[in-house]
Design a protein around this motif. Structure first.
Motif, PDB file in Angstrom:
ATOM      1  N   MET A 116      27.814  52.619  61.920  1.00  0.00           N
ATOM      2  CA  MET A 116      27.735  54.022  62.325  1.00  0.00           C
ATOM      3  C   MET A 116      28.398  54.906  61.272  1.00  0.00           C
ATOM      4  O   MET A 116      29.429  55.532  61.495  1.00  0.00           O
ATOM      5  CB  MET A 116      28.383  54.203  63.693  1.00  0.00           C
ATOM      6  CG  MET A 116      27.645  53.524  64.832  1.00  0.00           C
ATOM      7  SD  MET A 116      26.086  54.344  65.242  1.00  0.00           S
ATOM      8  CE  MET A 116      26.675  55.826  66.039  1.00  0.00           C
ATOM      9  N   ASN A 117      27.760  54.919  60.104  1.00  0.00           N
ATOM     10  CA  ASN A 117      28.279  55.707  58.997  1.00  0.00           C
ATOM     11  C   ASN A 117      27.585  57.058  58.947  1.00  0.00           C
ATOM     12  O   ASN A 117      26.620  57.324  59.653  1.00  0.00           O
ATOM     13  CB  ASN A 117      28.038  54.974  57.666  1.00  0.00           C
ATOM     14  CG  ASN A 117      28.695  53.614  57.630  1.00  0.00           C
ATOM     15  OD1 ASN A 117      29.737  53.405  58.239  1.00  0.00           O
ATOM     16  ND2 ASN A 117      28.093  52.681  56.909  1.00  0.00           N
ATOM     17  N   GLU A 118      28.076  57.910  58.071  1.00  0.00           N
ATOM     18  CA  GLU A 118      27.410  59.177  57.787  1.00  0.00           C
ATOM     19  C   GLU A 118      26.055  58.868  57.154  1.00  0.00           C
ATOM     20  O   GLU A 118      25.968  58.093  56.204  1.00  0.00           O
ATOM     21  CB  GLU A 118      28.287  59.958  56.802  1.00  0.00           C
ATOM     22  CG  GLU A 118      28.015  61.421  56.722  1.00  0.00           C
ATOM     23  CD  GLU A 118      29.071  62.112  55.868  1.00  0.00           C
ATOM     24  OE1 GLU A 118      28.913  62.134  54.627  1.00  0.00           O
ATOM     25  OE2 GLU A 118      30.055  62.616  56.442  1.00  0.00           O
ATOM     26  N   LEU A 119      24.988  59.459  57.688  1.00  0.00           N
ATOM     27  CA  LEU A 119      23.653  59.172  57.198  1.00  0.00           C
ATOM     28  C   LEU A 119      23.167  60.272  56.263  1.00  0.00           C
ATOM     29  O   LEU A 119      23.260  61.455  56.576  1.00  0.00           O
ATOM     30  CB  LEU A 119      22.669  59.020  58.368  1.00  0.00           C
ATOM     31  CG  LEU A 119      23.002  57.935  59.392  1.00  0.00           C
ATOM     32  CD1 LEU A 119      21.920  57.891  60.462  1.00  0.00           C
ATOM     33  CD2 LEU A 119      23.176  56.576  58.726  1.00  0.00           C
ATOM     34  N   ASP A 120      22.682  59.855  55.122  1.00  0.00           N
ATOM     35  CA  ASP A 120      22.146  60.777  54.112  1.00  0.00           C
ATOM     36  C   ASP A 120      20.624  60.723  54.207  1.00  0.00           C
ATOM     37  O   ASP A 120      19.999  59.770  53.741  1.00  0.00           O
ATOM     38  CB  ASP A 120      22.629  60.331  52.725  1.00  0.00           C
ATOM     39  CG  ASP A 120      22.494  61.418  51.688  1.00  0.00           C
ATOM     40  OD1 ASP A 120      22.363  62.590  52.069  1.00  0.00           O
ATOM     41  OD2 ASP A 120      22.518  61.092  50.485  1.00  0.00           O
ATOM     42  N   VAL A 121      20.022  61.736  54.813  1.00  0.00           N
ATOM     43  CA  VAL A 121      18.611  61.693  55.193  1.00  0.00           C
ATOM     44  C   VAL A 121      17.785  62.679  54.369  1.00  0.00           C
ATOM     45  O   VAL A 121      18.126  63.854  54.258  1.00  0.00           O
ATOM     46  CB  VAL A 121      18.435  62.018  56.692  1.00  0.00           C
ATOM     47  CG1 VAL A 121      16.968  61.895  57.096  1.00  0.00           C
ATOM     48  CG2 VAL A 121      19.315  61.113  57.549  1.00  0.00           C
ATOM     49  N   LEU A 138      14.107  59.314  56.238  1.00  0.00           N
ATOM     50  CA  LEU A 138      14.703  57.996  56.062  1.00  0.00           C
ATOM     51  C   LEU A 138      16.113  58.157  55.520  1.00  0.00           C
ATOM     52  O   LEU A 138      16.364  58.990  54.650  1.00  0.00           O
ATOM     53  CB  LEU A 138      13.870  57.160  55.084  1.00  0.00           C
ATOM     54  CG  LEU A 138      12.481  56.741  55.563  1.00  0.00           C
ATOM     55  CD1 LEU A 138      11.696  56.138  54.411  1.00  0.00           C
ATOM     56  CD2 LEU A 138      12.572  55.757  56.711  1.00  0.00           C
ATOM     57  N   ASP A 139      17.025  57.327  56.032  1.00  0.00           N
ATOM     58  CA  ASP A 139      18.398  57.388  55.546  1.00  0.00           C
ATOM     59  C   ASP A 139      18.594  56.420  54.385  1.00  0.00           C
ATOM     60  O   ASP A 139      17.640  55.801  53.896  1.00  0.00           O
ATOM     61  CB  ASP A 139      19.395  57.121  56.673  1.00  0.00           C
ATOM     62  CG  ASP A 139      19.270  55.723  57.273  1.00  0.00           C
ATOM     63  OD1 ASP A 139      18.753  54.812  56.586  1.00  0.00           O
ATOM     64  OD2 ASP A 139      19.698  55.528  58.424  1.00  0.00           O
ATOM     65  N   GLN A 140      19.838  56.279  53.932  1.00  0.00           N
ATOM     66  CA  GLN A 140      20.123  55.442  52.767  1.00  0.00           C
ATOM     67  C   GLN A 140      19.902  53.959  53.050  1.00  0.00           C
ATOM     68  O   GLN A 140      19.824  53.145  52.127  1.00  0.00           O
ATOM     69  CB  GLN A 140      21.560  55.669  52.272  1.00  0.00           C
ATOM     70  CG  GLN A 140      22.659  55.228  53.224  1.00  0.00           C
ATOM     71  CD  GLN A 140      23.126  56.345  54.144  1.00  0.00           C
ATOM     72  OE1 GLN A 140      22.328  57.127  54.642  1.00  0.00           O
ATOM     73  NE2 GLN A 140      24.436  56.419  54.369  1.00  0.00           N
ATOM     74  N   TYR A 141      19.794  53.601  54.328  1.00  0.00           N
ATOM     75  CA  TYR A 141      19.553  52.211  54.711  1.00  0.00           C
ATOM     76  C   TYR A 141      18.073  51.940  54.986  1.00  0.00           C
ATOM     77  O   TYR A 141      17.717  50.881  55.491  1.00  0.00           O
ATOM     78  CB  TYR A 141      20.370  51.861  55.957  1.00  0.00           C
ATOM     79  CG  TYR A 141      21.854  52.038  55.786  1.00  0.00           C
ATOM     80  CD1 TYR A 141      22.593  51.182  54.969  1.00  0.00           C
ATOM     81  CD2 TYR A 141      22.534  53.072  56.426  1.00  0.00           C
ATOM     82  CE1 TYR A 141      23.962  51.345  54.809  1.00  0.00           C
ATOM     83  CE2 TYR A 141      23.900  53.248  56.270  1.00  0.00           C
ATOM     84  CZ  TYR A 141      24.607  52.386  55.459  1.00  0.00           C
ATOM     85  OH  TYR A 141      25.956  52.559  55.296  1.00  0.00           O
ATOM     86  N   ILE A 174      19.643  66.079  54.562  1.00  0.00           N
ATOM     87  CA  ILE A 174      20.469  66.374  55.725  1.00  0.00           C
ATOM     88  C   ILE A 174      21.517  65.277  55.891  1.00  0.00           C
ATOM     89  O   ILE A 174      21.201  64.087  55.817  1.00  0.00           O
ATOM     90  CB  ILE A 174      19.623  66.453  57.016  1.00  0.00           C
ATOM     91  CG1 ILE A 174      18.508  67.495  56.868  1.00  0.00           C
ATOM     92  CG2 ILE A 174      20.501  66.757  58.216  1.00  0.00           C
ATOM     93  CD1 ILE A 174      19.001  68.919  56.681  1.00  0.00           C
ATOM     94  N   THR A 175      22.757  65.683  56.116  1.00  0.00           N
ATOM     95  CA  THR A 175      23.817  64.721  56.403  1.00  0.00           C
ATOM     96  C   THR A 175      24.031  64.669  57.909  1.00  0.00           C
ATOM     97  O   THR A 175      24.335  65.687  58.535  1.00  0.00           O
ATOM     98  CB  THR A 175      25.126  65.127  55.710  1.00  0.00           C
ATOM     99  OG1 THR A 175      24.921  65.162  54.293  1.00  0.00           O
ATOM    100  CG2 THR A 175      26.235  64.129  56.026  1.00  0.00           C
ATOM    101  N   CYS A 176      23.838  63.480  58.490  1.00  0.00           N
ATOM    102  CA  CYS A 176      24.005  63.293  59.934  1.00  0.00           C
ATOM    103  C   CYS A 176      25.314  62.556  60.209  1.00  0.00           C
ATOM    104  O   CYS A 176      25.471  61.403  59.802  1.00  0.00           O
ATOM    105  CB  CYS A 176      22.837  62.492  60.500  1.00  0.00           C
ATOM    106  SG  CYS A 176      21.265  63.345  60.464  1.00  0.00           S
TER     107      CYS A 176
END
Length: 416
Positions: A361-366, A380-383, A400-402
């Motif tokens: 549950m990290n900060e998501l870079d989308v 899509l996020d970094q994963y 967007i940073t989630c």
């Protein structure tokens, strides 16, 4: 008025890139994203399986019956089914990948033609824009030197050869100047970039990362042996996606031999464990139902898959590809059984992906890729996990940073 051209692209990211090259080289036509209004349809085909050929042929028939547009065939299928489609007058023209920059001239031809071109060509095209895309695809190489028993691609794309580094970096520079921040490296076998030329994919990516505007670099499918010591040195770089797709194709040692694969499961486990410990989401390709896949070997494979820290899978049932060694192998697997095994595999990986998202549950870079409806966006996020975002603002193409989001079964959800 200019005639309207619609591009129908099948298959891999390399084909997506090739379609963009063709679009960029059209001067006397108008590109349309609406198939129904097309005067001309360019079919960029895939031929990885017999089923892929069938899909392309069905689409060509659909255009003939429903649209009545003039059809041109290119891509890998031009080398396998192009001749029969041309002789049966299903397509007006057939041309190989090496001819794609001539498309403006080819589409103006008044006489039907069949021109496959050169399988040894090295692409020097520079793409400055990607129509309808928020991410940029960068082709870095063509062809493959591997000879897996099930695969026809080396025979329609040729042996591995790398594109000129300066041309690649020039393209990244132009695209970043046009607002693209995420770059996806594509090719037939991207991890072989630079082989025999004193360089490699890790060095190329380092140089790309130094170009202003480059925020994230994704890689197409790598072979396990291509994650070498120099590649491991870039694993902590902030611009590298936190998802790696490493092709295994199977996890039974016996099946890997049947497939003439170079990877070995005992080494794959060590590699995947190391990458997982560094926080990577991990995907793979997997062929279900290849000839020889007995019940015992399938159970062994599933036990081995369960052992691996996988989060994504591109899995498909084996489809015979005429002209390959696998097509002549006995002990064929029943199609229904193969589908059941495919479902078993994907269900396991879906569960692993959900567990990964709950424990990371990290900060998501989308990067927002598309708008689903008036206030809902997809990215899509970094994963390499799907993120659905609800917002009253126009987020199209934005990063967007989630920080606060909900983990759902098939995606992560956030409201902004």
């Amino acid at each position: 008025m200019k005639k309207k051209v619609y591009f129908k692209t099948f298959g891999c990211r390399t084909n997506l890139f090739d379609s963009q090259v063709m679009m960029q080289n059209l001067q006397d036509f108008e590109i349309t994203e609406n198939e129904a209004e097309a005067d001309v349809v360019v079919v960029n085909s895939c031929t990885v399986t017999n089923g892929a050929d069938t899909t392309v042929r069905s689409y060509v028939n659909h255009v003939e019956k429903s649209i009545g547009a003039k059809v041109f065939l290119t891509g890998c299928g031009a080398h396998t089914k192009g001749e029969s489609l041309f002789e049966n007058k299903k397509v007006f023209g057939v041309f190989g990948q090496s001819e794609k920059k001539k498309i403006n001239t080819l589409l103006k031809e008044n006489t039907p033609f069949y021109e496959l071109g050169d399988l040894d060509f090295v692409d020097d095209a520079v793409v400055e824009e990607f129509i309808g895309k928020s991410r940029a695809f960068i082709k870095i190489q063509e062809g493959c030197n591997f000879r897996c028993n099930y695969c026809i691609i080396p025979f329609v794309r040729g042996d591995a050869r790398s594109l000129d580094e300066k041309r690649i970096l020039e393209q990244v520079y132009r695209l970043s100047a046009n607002g693209f921040g995420e770059f996806i490296l594509t090719g037939t076998n991207v991890g072989s970039y630079g082989t025999g030329e004193g360089t490699n994919i890790a060095r190329l990516m380092k140089k790309m990362s130094q170009i202003r505007g480059v925020r994230r670099i994704r890689i197409g499918s790598l072979e396990p042996i291509q994650v070498n010591d120099e590649f491991k040195e870039i694993l902590t770089e902030p611009w590298l996606e936190r998802h790696l797709h490493i092709a295994l194709q199977h996890t039974s040692p016996e099946m890997l031999k049947f497939m003439n694969r170079r990877n070995r499961y005992e080494n794959d486990v060590k590699l995947f464990d190391m990458l997982s410990e560094k926080g990577f989401a991990l995907g793979t390709d997997f062929i279900v139902g290849h000839p020889g896949e007995s019940e015992a070997l399938w159970k062994e494979a599933m036990q081995n898959i369960d052992r691996l820290p996988l989060t994504h899978v591109h899995a498909f049932t084996y489809s015979k590809r005429d002209g390959t060694p696998s097509a002549a192998m006995k002990s064929e697997i029943n199609g229904q059984l193969a589908k059941e095994r495919l479902h078993e595999l994907t269900a396991l990986i879906d569960a692993k992906n959900l567990k990964f998202r709950k424990t990371h549950m990290n900060e998501l870079d989308v990067l927002i890729e598309s708008q689903k409806n008036e206030d809902t966006y997809y990215g899509l996020d970094q994963y390499f996990n799907k993120v659905i975002i609800k917002s009253d603002e126009d987020l199209s193409g934005n990063w967007i940073t989630c920080r606060d989001y909900i983990v759902k079964d098939e995606y992560n959800y956030a409201q902004i």
